[in-house]
Each structure stands twice: as structure tokens, then as C-alpha cells.
Design an enzyme around this catalytic site. Structure first.
Site, PDB file in Angstrom:
ATOM      1  N   CYS A  75       0.810  -1.227   0.000  1.00 16.90           N
ATOM      2  CA  CYS A  75       0.000   0.000   0.000  1.00 16.90           C
ATOM      3  C   CYS A  75       0.842   1.276   0.000  1.00 16.90           C
ATOM      4  O   CYS A  75       0.415   2.315  -0.514  1.00 16.90           O
ATOM      5  CB  CYS A  75      -0.971  -0.006   1.174  1.00 16.90           C
ATOM      6  SG  CYS A  75      -0.204  -0.385   2.756  1.00 16.90           S
ATOM      7  N   HIS A 127      -2.179   7.166   2.977  1.00 17.92           N
ATOM      8  CA  HIS A 127      -0.724   7.220   3.120  1.00 17.92           C
ATOM      9  C   HIS A 127      -0.202   8.440   2.354  1.00 17.92           C
ATOM     10  O   HIS A 127      -0.479   8.611   1.156  1.00 17.92           O
ATOM     11  CB  HIS A 127      -0.080   5.960   2.540  1.00 17.92           C
ATOM     12  CG  HIS A 127      -0.277   4.715   3.357  1.00 17.92           C
ATOM     13  ND1 HIS A 127      -0.911   4.703   4.575  1.00 17.92           N
ATOM     14  CD2 HIS A 127       0.114   3.433   3.125  1.00 17.92           C
ATOM     15  CE1 HIS A 127      -0.919   3.474   5.060  1.00 17.92           C
ATOM     16  NE2 HIS A 127      -0.311   2.680   4.204  1.00 17.92           N
TER      17      HIS A 127
HETATM   18  P1  NAP Z   1      -6.398  -9.324   8.838  1.00 15.66           P
HETATM   19  O1  NAP Z   1      -7.400  -8.304   9.239  1.00 15.66           O
HETATM   20  O2  NAP Z   1      -5.542  -9.946   9.877  1.00 15.66           O
HETATM   21  O3  NAP Z   1      -7.226 -10.522   8.075  1.00 15.66           O
HETATM   22  C1  NAP Z   1      -6.640 -11.754   7.789  1.00 15.66           C
HETATM   23  C2  NAP Z   1      -7.645 -12.693   7.134  1.00 15.66           C
HETATM   24  O4  NAP Z   1      -6.965 -13.937   6.887  1.00 15.66           O
HETATM   25  C3  NAP Z   1      -8.872 -13.014   8.012  1.00 15.66           C
HETATM   26  O5  NAP Z   1     -10.010 -13.188   7.182  1.00 15.66           O
HETATM   27  C4  NAP Z   1      -8.491 -14.379   8.627  1.00 15.66           C
HETATM   28  O6  NAP Z   1      -9.631 -15.185   8.941  1.00 15.66           O
HETATM   29  C5  NAP Z   1      -7.736 -15.014   7.457  1.00 15.66           C
HETATM   30  N1  NAP Z   1      -6.861 -16.071   7.932  1.00 15.66           N
HETATM   31  C6  NAP Z   1      -5.916 -16.002   8.915  1.00 15.66           C
HETATM   32  N2  NAP Z   1      -5.336 -17.220   9.082  1.00 15.66           N
HETATM   33  C7  NAP Z   1      -5.933 -18.061   8.217  1.00 15.66           C
HETATM   34  C8  NAP Z   1      -5.780 -19.445   7.907  1.00 15.66           C
HETATM   35  N3  NAP Z   1      -4.893 -20.229   8.553  1.00 15.66           N
HETATM   36  N4  NAP Z   1      -6.569 -19.971   6.950  1.00 15.66           N
HETATM   37  C9  NAP Z   1      -7.478 -19.222   6.283  1.00 15.66           C
HETATM   38  N5  NAP Z   1      -7.668 -17.894   6.517  1.00 15.66           N
HETATM   39  C10 NAP Z   1      -6.911 -17.336   7.472  1.00 15.66           C
HETATM   40  O7  NAP Z   1      -5.421  -8.756   7.721  1.00 15.66           O
HETATM   41  P2  NAP Z   1      -5.636  -7.503   6.694  1.00 15.66           P
HETATM   42  O8  NAP Z   1      -5.202  -6.244   7.314  1.00 15.66           O
HETATM   43  O9  NAP Z   1      -7.024  -7.607   6.143  1.00 15.66           O
HETATM   44  O10 NAP Z   1      -4.564  -7.846   5.549  1.00 15.66           O
HETATM   45  C11 NAP Z   1      -4.775  -8.927   4.653  1.00 15.66           C
HETATM   46  C12 NAP Z   1      -3.642  -8.998   3.654  1.00 15.66           C
HETATM   47  O11 NAP Z   1      -3.626  -7.827   2.841  1.00 15.66           O
HETATM   48  C13 NAP Z   1      -2.256  -9.087   4.299  1.00 15.66           C
HETATM   49  O12 NAP Z   1      -1.457  -9.962   3.526  1.00 15.66           O
HETATM   50  C14 NAP Z   1      -1.763  -7.659   4.265  1.00 15.66           C
HETATM   51  O13 NAP Z   1      -0.361  -7.589   4.281  1.00 15.66           O
HETATM   52  C15 NAP Z   1      -2.337  -7.183   2.933  1.00 15.66           C
HETATM   53  N6  NAP Z   1      -2.530  -5.737   2.816  1.00 15.66           N
HETATM   54  C16 NAP Z   1      -3.151  -5.016   3.805  1.00 15.66           C
HETATM   55  C17 NAP Z   1      -3.337  -3.627   3.644  1.00 15.66           C
HETATM   56  C18 NAP Z   1      -4.034  -2.777   4.651  1.00 15.66           C
HETATM   57  O14 NAP Z   1      -4.109  -1.549   4.406  1.00 15.66           O
HETATM   58  N7  NAP Z   1      -4.549  -3.317   5.767  1.00 15.66           N
HETATM   59  C19 NAP Z   1      -2.896  -3.012   2.470  1.00 15.66           C
HETATM   60  C20 NAP Z   1      -2.288  -3.775   1.480  1.00 15.66           C
HETATM   61  C21 NAP Z   1      -2.134  -5.128   1.675  1.00 15.66           C
HETATM   62  P3  NAP Z   1     -10.240 -15.254  10.467  1.00 15.66           P
HETATM   63  O15 NAP Z   1     -11.011 -13.968  10.694  1.00 15.66           O
HETATM   64  O16 NAP Z   1     -11.132 -16.454  10.422  1.00 15.66           O
HETATM   65  O17 NAP Z   1      -9.079 -15.396  11.401  1.00 15.66           O
END
Ligand code: NAP
Length: 361
Positions: free
Chosen positions: A149, A242
Site C-alpha cells: 500500500c 498514506h
Molecule cells: P487481517 O485483518 O488480519 O485478516 C486476515 C484474514 O486472513 C482473516 O479473514 C483471517 O480469517 C484469514 N486467515 C488467517 N489465518 C488463516 C488461515 N490459517 N486460513 C485461512 N484464513 C486465514 O489482515 P488484513 O489487514 O485484512 O490484511 C490482509 C492482507 O492484505 C495481508 O497480507 C496484508 O499484508 C495485505 N494488505 C493489507 C493492507 C491494509 O491496508 N490493511 C494493504 C495492502 C495489503 P479469520 O477472521 O477467520 O481469522
């Protein structure tokens, strides 16, 4: 069903990025979420029960009542998947979906730098989709990623400048929103009234990813551009957006007026593409001396337009300016949706025939 009616699966559907996908796809003309998947903790519940919904708007009805599935290819019936999976699990899971024949449009970092995987930003490097032909998962499946991001706003600003001039080096100080750390993210006592001058891995990503994104497709590979990027990444107490305080050194004599003209006049390669999430303009240049600001400008173009301002002479390099991009829309889910729209438009994504799947949900 016509050529733009796709059944979409969402991996990581309960996470912060997963929720942004659901919000952005609520009324999407081409893509309908028919499957939501998450971890074992959530599987088997309805989406409404499983999710800690963060948005002020209601969960779209057709998603709220879906059963959360386990994140396994056999469990999902859809044309392609978006992945908002945590990077700790995305590597193995995305691989299993690609091997099972699914196109995987991912936000996670795991495959971004793999040679045959596009690190795609449609207005910047649409031709990099050709890398898909090099992927060998033993099926028709493939993986396409979008950038970190913090990288997104920077490369959107650099693309027009690199088309017009020779950019020798970039220095950038990032002021990054709390939502970039997911939910619950940074502890409140670290966030309120404070700046944290460290975001794990972010400065390395900003030094590396632009070289691939801004690289040149040469046959079946991307020649990375040799562009030194010195980044300092700070977490600040802002909800979304950002800010990239950027200073650029050019080989030629380039003035702030030149930079402004190039940013204002850049013709996005998508300008004539009827993609539902394509922002117009791609970049807006703001004249006010105190713009861009996250609170006022982050939602431009539905969060997909990048804002630029404060274009000035730099006493150290040549020209400095400020870029603002929405980290969870342009920098995550919205960028991935635009990637999928470009792939659909180029027939890299195809809906399954009606008689193979029955009526779309
Ligand atoms: P998050 O809120 O921690 O969400 C993670 C997701 O992954 C949840 O749906 C979780 O399900 C699932 N998950 C975790 N462990 C799992 C497993 N063993 N099997 C299947 N599903 C599983 O993370 P986020 O902030 O949304 O980020 C998600 C991704 O996007 C990351 O790789 C991050 O680096 C990337 N990203 C984030 C942003 C941002 O601005 N936040 C920007 C760019 C990229 P449960 O709810 O069931 O645990």
C-alpha cells in the site's frame, strides 16, 4: 450470464481488507461475491456471525447470510478468487488455489517478486499481465498481485515522470495511516499523540517493488529498472491515507513547473477502457498550499484517485512534492478489483459457461 458476470470467491473475507472488498463489490456490475472463506475459527458460521464488521455501513444482505467456507479449493464454487489473506498463510493457500485452476488476485506479499507473477498496477504496467503465460501451476490457474500500500502512491506519481524524464534517485518519507496495520492494529497508547518511525519490512518493500513495477516487459520477462529509492516509513495517527513526501533527482534539468505539467497531462493507458473502478482522473494535482490532506482528499475518485501537491524546488535533489493515496482502497482491495477488471477485459478471466454452473447466485 454474459461475458462480464463473474462469481467471485473471497479468501480472508473476515479481515480488514476482506471487508473492504465486500464494501467495494456490493454493487459491482461484473463481479458478485458468491463464496466467502476464512480460517477454521470462522468456517461454518454465517458471515454475519463470523465477522467483526468495521464499516459504518451495513453488511450487504447477500453476503451477510453466506456460510463462511474453509479456505480450500474444493470447498468453493466460483470463477476466480480475491485474496485478502494474512501473508503468514497466503503462500501455501494461494498456491493450492492456483494449482486447482483458480485465478488468484492477491493482496499479499508472498508472490509479488516472483519472476512470472505480475506486480500489477493497471495505469502503470498493464502489459505485465503477459507474465501470466509463463506461470506453471499444472493447471489454468494463475496468481496476480498488487503492490504494497505504501508503494502504490509513489509509483503512480513516478510513472508519468519516468515516461517524460530520466529519474536518477528518489527519497521518500511516508506518513502511513493506522488502517494499514489491519485491525486491531497498533495499540491505542502507541498511536494516539504519537508517531512510530518503524513499520516492519515496509522500507525494504518500497526500495524493491518500484523496480519491478516500473520495469520494462522484454519478451516473457520484466527487466527491473535500476532506481534507488530511499524510504523512511512512519505510522501516524491518521485513519486512512498514506502520504508520501517525495523528492526526486533527474538527469535532465527539470523544474517544478515541468513536473506539474507532466502530472496534470499524463494520459493513463486505461483512459479509454470502460473499467468500472477506473478513476478519472488517475492523478489530481491540487493547487492549495496545504493539500493534499488525508482527511480532505483521500476519498477522491472513490479512493482510487491519487492526489499530488506541494510541487517545489528541492535544495538537495531537484523537485519535491507530496502524494496521497488511499491505503485500503487504491493500496489494497480497490487496486485488486481494478486488476481483476483489466484481466476480465483482456479475457484473462472467463466466467464458467451457464450449463456448467447453473444460474449465477
Ligand atoms: P487481517 O485483518 O488480519 O485478516 C486476515 C484474514 O486472513 C482473516 O479473514 C483471517 O480469517 C484469514 N486467515 C488467517 N489465518 C488463516 C488461515 N490459517 N486460513 C485461512 N484464513 C486465514 O489482515 P488484513 O489487514 O485484512 O490484511 C490482509 C492482507 O492484505 C495481508 O497480507 C496484508 O499484508 C495485505 N494488505 C493489507 C493492507 C491494509 O491496508 N490493511 C494493504 C495492502 C495489503 P479469520 O477472521 O477467520 O481469522
Amino acid at each position: 450470464m454474459d461475458a462480464t458476470d463473474f462469481r467471485v470467491g473471497l479468501l480472508g473475507a473476515t479481515g480488514a481488507v476482506g471487508q473492504t472488498f465486500i464494501r467495494l463489490l456490493a454493487d459491482h456490475p461484473w463481479f458478485t461475491i458468491t463464496e466467502v472463506a476464512a480460517s477454521e475459527r470462522s468456517a461454518g458460521q454465517t458471515y454475519r456471525e463470523a465477522v467483526n464488521w468495521l464499516s459504518g455501513s451495513a453488511i450487504p444482505e447477500h453476503v451477510a447470510d453466506l456460510e463462511v467456507k474453509p479456505t480450500e479449493p474444493d470447498a468453493l464454487d466460483c470463477d476466480f478468487v480475491f485474496s485478502g489473506l494474512s501473508s503468514s498463510v497466503a503462500g501455501e493457500i494461494e498456491k493450492s488455489f492456483a494449482e486447482a485452476g483458480f485465478p488468484v488476485i492477491s493482496n499479499a506479499k508472498n508472490y509479488r517478486l516472483q519472476d512470472d507473477v505480475p506486480l500489477l498496477l493497471p495505469e502503470v504496467n498493464p502489459d505485465h499481465t503477459a507474465l501470466i503465460d509463463q506461470q506453471e501451476w499444472g493447471s489454468d490457474g494463475f496468481v496476480v498481485t498488487n503492490p504494497n500500500c505504501s508503494t502504490v502512491g509513489l509509483v503512480c506519481g513516478l510513472r508519468p515522470l519516468m515516461d517524460a524524464f530520466t529519474v536518477e534517485a528518489v527519497q521518500v518519507t511516508m506518513l502511513q495511516a493506522l488502517s494499514g496495520a489491519g485491525y486491531p492494529g497498533v495499540p491505542s497508547l502507541d498511536a494516539v499523540g504519537n508517531v512510530v518511525p518503524h513499520i516492519g519490512g515496509e522500507e525494504d518493500k518500497m526500495a524493491t517493488e518500484p523496480q519491478k513495477i516500473l520495469g520494462t516487459l522484454d519478451g516473457d520477462t520484466v527487466e527491473w529498472v535500476d532506481l534507488p529509492v530511499s524510504a523512511q516509513c512512519n505510522r501516524v495517527s491518521v485513519r486512512d491515507g498514506h502520504l508520501a513526501c517525495t523528492s526526486v533527482r533527474f538527469e535532465e534539468d527539470v523544474t517544478p513547473a515541468d513536473v506539474e505539467q507532466v502530472l496534470r497531462n499524463f494520459q493513463s493507458p486505461l483512459a479509454d477502457e470502460p473499467l468500472p473502478s477506473r478513476p478519472d482522473p488517475f492523478i489530481q494535482v491540487l493547487d492549495a498550499p496545504d493539500a493534499p490532506q488525508p482527511q480532505r482528499h483521500v476519498d477522491a475518485g472513490g479512493g482510487m484517485t491519487v492526489s499530488a501537491g506541494r510541487i517545489q524546488e528541492c535544495a538537495v535533489n531537484d523537485v519535491k512534492f507530496v502524494l496521497l493515496s488511499h491505503n485500503t482502497v487504491r493500496g489494497a482491495a480497490g487496486g485488486a478489483v481494478l486488476n481483476a477488471e483489466l484481466l476480465a477485459r483482456n479475457e484473462r478471466l472467463t466466467p464458467a459457461p451457464v450449463d456448467a454452473v447453473g444460474s449465477p447466485a
